[in-house]
Design a protein around this motif. Sequence first.
Motif, PDB file in Angstrom:
ATOM      1  N   GLY A 135       0.821  -1.211   0.000  1.00  0.00           N
ATOM      2  CA  GLY A 135       0.000   0.000   0.000  1.00  0.00           C
ATOM      3  C   GLY A 135       0.851   1.255   0.000  1.00  0.00           C
ATOM      4  O   GLY A 135       0.570   2.217  -0.726  1.00  0.00           O
ATOM      5  N   MET A 184     -10.114   7.795  -0.870  1.00  0.00           N
ATOM      6  CA  MET A 184      -8.856   8.024  -0.137  1.00  0.00           C
ATOM      7  C   MET A 184      -8.158   9.267  -0.669  1.00  0.00           C
ATOM      8  O   MET A 184      -7.588  10.048   0.096  1.00  0.00           O
ATOM      9  CB  MET A 184      -7.939   6.801  -0.243  1.00  0.00           C
ATOM     10  N   GLY A 238      -1.415   1.730   4.504  1.00  0.00           N
ATOM     11  CA  GLY A 238      -0.141   1.921   3.808  1.00  0.00           C
ATOM     12  C   GLY A 238      -0.257   2.942   2.691  1.00  0.00           C
ATOM     13  O   GLY A 238       0.616   3.793   2.512  1.00  0.00           O
ATOM     14  N   PHE A 239      -1.357   2.861   1.947  1.00  0.00           N
ATOM     15  CA  PHE A 239      -1.578   3.778   0.824  1.00  0.00           C
ATOM     16  C   PHE A 239      -1.623   5.225   1.319  1.00  0.00           C
ATOM     17  O   PHE A 239      -0.984   6.109   0.733  1.00  0.00           O
ATOM     18  CB  PHE A 239      -2.893   3.414   0.132  1.00  0.00           C
ATOM     19  N   ASP A 297     -17.900  -0.351  -0.480  1.00  0.00           N
ATOM     20  CA  ASP A 297     -18.122  -1.770  -0.791  1.00  0.00           C
ATOM     21  C   ASP A 297     -19.600  -2.131  -0.914  1.00  0.00           C
ATOM     22  O   ASP A 297     -19.995  -2.905  -1.776  1.00  0.00           O
ATOM     23  CB  ASP A 297     -17.483  -2.662   0.287  1.00  0.00           C
ATOM     24  N   GLY A 329      -7.245  -5.648   3.645  1.00  0.00           N
ATOM     25  CA  GLY A 329      -7.711  -4.512   2.852  1.00  0.00           C
ATOM     26  C   GLY A 329      -7.493  -3.207   3.611  1.00  0.00           C
ATOM     27  O   GLY A 329      -7.061  -2.196   3.041  1.00  0.00           O
ATOM     28  N   TYR A 366      -3.755  -2.432   3.672  1.00  0.00           N
ATOM     29  CA  TYR A 366      -3.356  -1.865   2.379  1.00  0.00           C
ATOM     30  C   TYR A 366      -3.689  -0.376   2.342  1.00  0.00           C
ATOM     31  O   TYR A 366      -2.872   0.461   1.927  1.00  0.00           O
ATOM     32  CB  TYR A 366      -4.055  -2.592   1.215  1.00  0.00           C
ATOM     33  N   GLU A 367      -4.892  -0.042   2.787  1.00  0.00           N
ATOM     34  CA  GLU A 367      -5.340   1.353   2.732  1.00  0.00           C
ATOM     35  C   GLU A 367      -4.541   2.242   3.694  1.00  0.00           C
ATOM     36  O   GLU A 367      -4.219   3.393   3.371  1.00  0.00           O
ATOM     37  CB  GLU A 367      -6.841   1.424   3.012  1.00  0.00           C
ATOM     38  N   ILE A 407     -15.456  -1.151  -6.780  1.00  0.00           N
ATOM     39  CA  ILE A 407     -15.223  -0.875  -5.353  1.00  0.00           C
ATOM     40  C   ILE A 407     -13.812  -0.319  -5.166  1.00  0.00           C
ATOM     41  O   ILE A 407     -13.598   0.681  -4.478  1.00  0.00           O
ATOM     42  CB  ILE A 407     -15.411  -2.163  -4.508  1.00  0.00           C
ATOM     43  N   PHE A 408     -12.837  -0.964  -5.806  1.00  0.00           N
ATOM     44  CA  PHE A 408     -11.446  -0.507  -5.707  1.00  0.00           C
ATOM     45  C   PHE A 408     -11.314   0.947  -6.139  1.00  0.00           C
ATOM     46  O   PHE A 408     -10.744   1.782  -5.426  1.00  0.00           O
ATOM     47  CB  PHE A 408     -10.531  -1.396  -6.575  1.00  0.00           C
ATOM     48  N   ARG A 459       0.954   8.290   0.682  1.00  0.00           N
ATOM     49  CA  ARG A 459       0.508   9.599   0.171  1.00  0.00           C
ATOM     50  C   ARG A 459       0.938  10.745   1.097  1.00  0.00           C
ATOM     51  O   ARG A 459       0.723  11.914   0.775  1.00  0.00           O
ATOM     52  CB  ARG A 459      -1.018   9.623   0.051  1.00  0.00           C
ATOM     53  N   SER A 510     -15.819  -5.736  -8.222  1.00  0.00           N
ATOM     54  CA  SER A 510     -14.668  -5.545  -7.331  1.00  0.00           C
ATOM     55  C   SER A 510     -13.806  -4.382  -7.805  1.00  0.00           C
ATOM     56  O   SER A 510     -13.282  -3.612  -6.997  1.00  0.00           O
ATOM     57  CB  SER A 510     -13.855  -6.840  -7.220  1.00  0.00           C
ATOM     58  N   LEU A 511     -13.684  -4.215  -9.128  1.00  0.00           N
ATOM     59  CA  LEU A 511     -12.899  -3.103  -9.666  1.00  0.00           C
ATOM     60  C   LEU A 511     -13.587  -1.765  -9.370  1.00  0.00           C
ATOM     61  O   LEU A 511     -12.929  -0.766  -9.050  1.00  0.00           O
ATOM     62  CB  LEU A 511     -12.682  -3.279 -11.174  1.00  0.00           C
ATOM     63  N   ASN A 549      -7.780 -10.085  -0.946  1.00  0.00           N
ATOM     64  CA  ASN A 549      -8.572  -8.863  -0.833  1.00  0.00           C
ATOM     65  C   ASN A 549      -8.481  -8.002  -2.104  1.00  0.00           C
ATOM     66  O   ASN A 549      -7.410  -7.810  -2.659  1.00  0.00           O
ATOM     67  CB  ASN A 549      -8.060  -8.072   0.382  1.00  0.00           C
ATOM     68  N   ASN A 559     -13.103   3.340  -3.697  1.00  0.00           N
ATOM     69  CA  ASN A 559     -12.381   3.514  -2.428  1.00  0.00           C
ATOM     70  C   ASN A 559     -11.103   4.330  -2.633  1.00  0.00           C
ATOM     71  O   ASN A 559     -10.745   5.159  -1.797  1.00  0.00           O
ATOM     72  CB  ASN A 559     -12.058   2.150  -1.803  1.00  0.00           C
ATOM     73  N   GLU A 560     -10.432   4.094  -3.741  1.00  0.00           N
ATOM     74  CA  GLU A 560      -9.205   4.856  -3.988  1.00  0.00           C
ATOM     75  C   GLU A 560      -9.518   6.343  -4.197  1.00  0.00           C
ATOM     76  O   GLU A 560      -8.807   7.217  -3.671  1.00  0.00           O
ATOM     77  CB  GLU A 560      -8.456   4.282  -5.194  1.00  0.00           C
TER      78      GLU A 560
END
Lengths: 184, 184
Positions: A87, B60, B87-88, B38, B81, B84-85, B52-53, B92, B49-50, A139, B56-57
């Motif tokens: 991430g 963020m 970390g993202f 989600d 999940g 990951y977020e 949702i990704f 940033r 799923s894409l 995930n 969510n991105e």
Amino acid sequence: MKIYLAGPDVFLPNAVELGRRKVELCARYRLVGLYPLDNAVDPAAPDASLAIFKGNEAMMDAADAVIANLTPFRGPGADSGTVYELGFMAGRGKPCFGYSNDPLLYADRVREFTGVTRREGRLTDSGGLTVEDFSLADNLMMIHALERYGGALVTPKARPADIWQDLATFEACVRLAAEHLGVA
Amino acid sequence: MKIYLAGPDVFLPNAVELGRRKVELCARYRLVGLYPLDNAVDPAAPDASLAIFKGNEAMMDAADAVIANLTPFRGPGADSGTVYELGFMAGRGKPCFGYSNDPLLYADRVREFTGVTRREGRLTDSGGLTVEDFSLADNLMMIHALERYGGALVTPKARPADIWQDLATFEACVRLAAEHLGVA
């Protein structure tokens, strides 16, 4: 090009030797592998965990890209330290690659791990929490991040005899990264 | 200030209602809570799923900070999940906050989950892999990221009766974030 080698490999008894093998494989594809510092710090030293954190973060900042070992670790999903680092690199806008030595889909792995039932169209675990059921390996945030920021997750056709020591799928991922990064 | 509410809450049967409660609590501290999408996407839709990704991105990227629910999920550690977020957002460079409704240390939680032994000074699980033993609540990368990029992990003194529905520790984390972000 430098590539950060995230993964729970650092927790293996032969962590240092495995790291050397990974770095050697990277070199064959003209990539400089950077292996996390967990085992270079004396765990009994004061602030050892902070020293590892700072060292790994500096290494990620020095790296141009990441290869994450997302092989399931201590449960149905990937190691959380590795996922954090994936991430972090995605957040930095750097190319992300990943592999897993387990070819199962996430929902099937949860089935092996705990009871799973389908209620009102939702797949749920024994605690009643939804199990992601998108035919993905883990995930969705991680899986789509790889597709978006680097290359799709690399998995073997069958689980190798030793999921921690077998580096064939790792090598396939290095090759993918080298092609993507234009060094192959 | 907008704050992204990462967590496995989205997998609960009452995910949407719980999200509303979290957003309301944020508002009390003058923060705009952004709850992952989600459950706003039809899971049967193509590329669900894409979608949702991406949603969510985008959320963020719109957020000024993150609060991550790191309560252990389907194993001894946090939901991947969510990690990951976290970390993202750290990648940033945005302020990161987190809480867990489980007050145990990681090594003690692994002890409950699988056999743990001490060999040659190393704490290892039943598979022979090292168990991080730094008296931290979870993997060191996440725990130190919180300290470095926002505030230390918030935990309760005792595990609440319902670790998924009890929001007292979440509220304490919102208060910490509001103070840190200068809106309290």
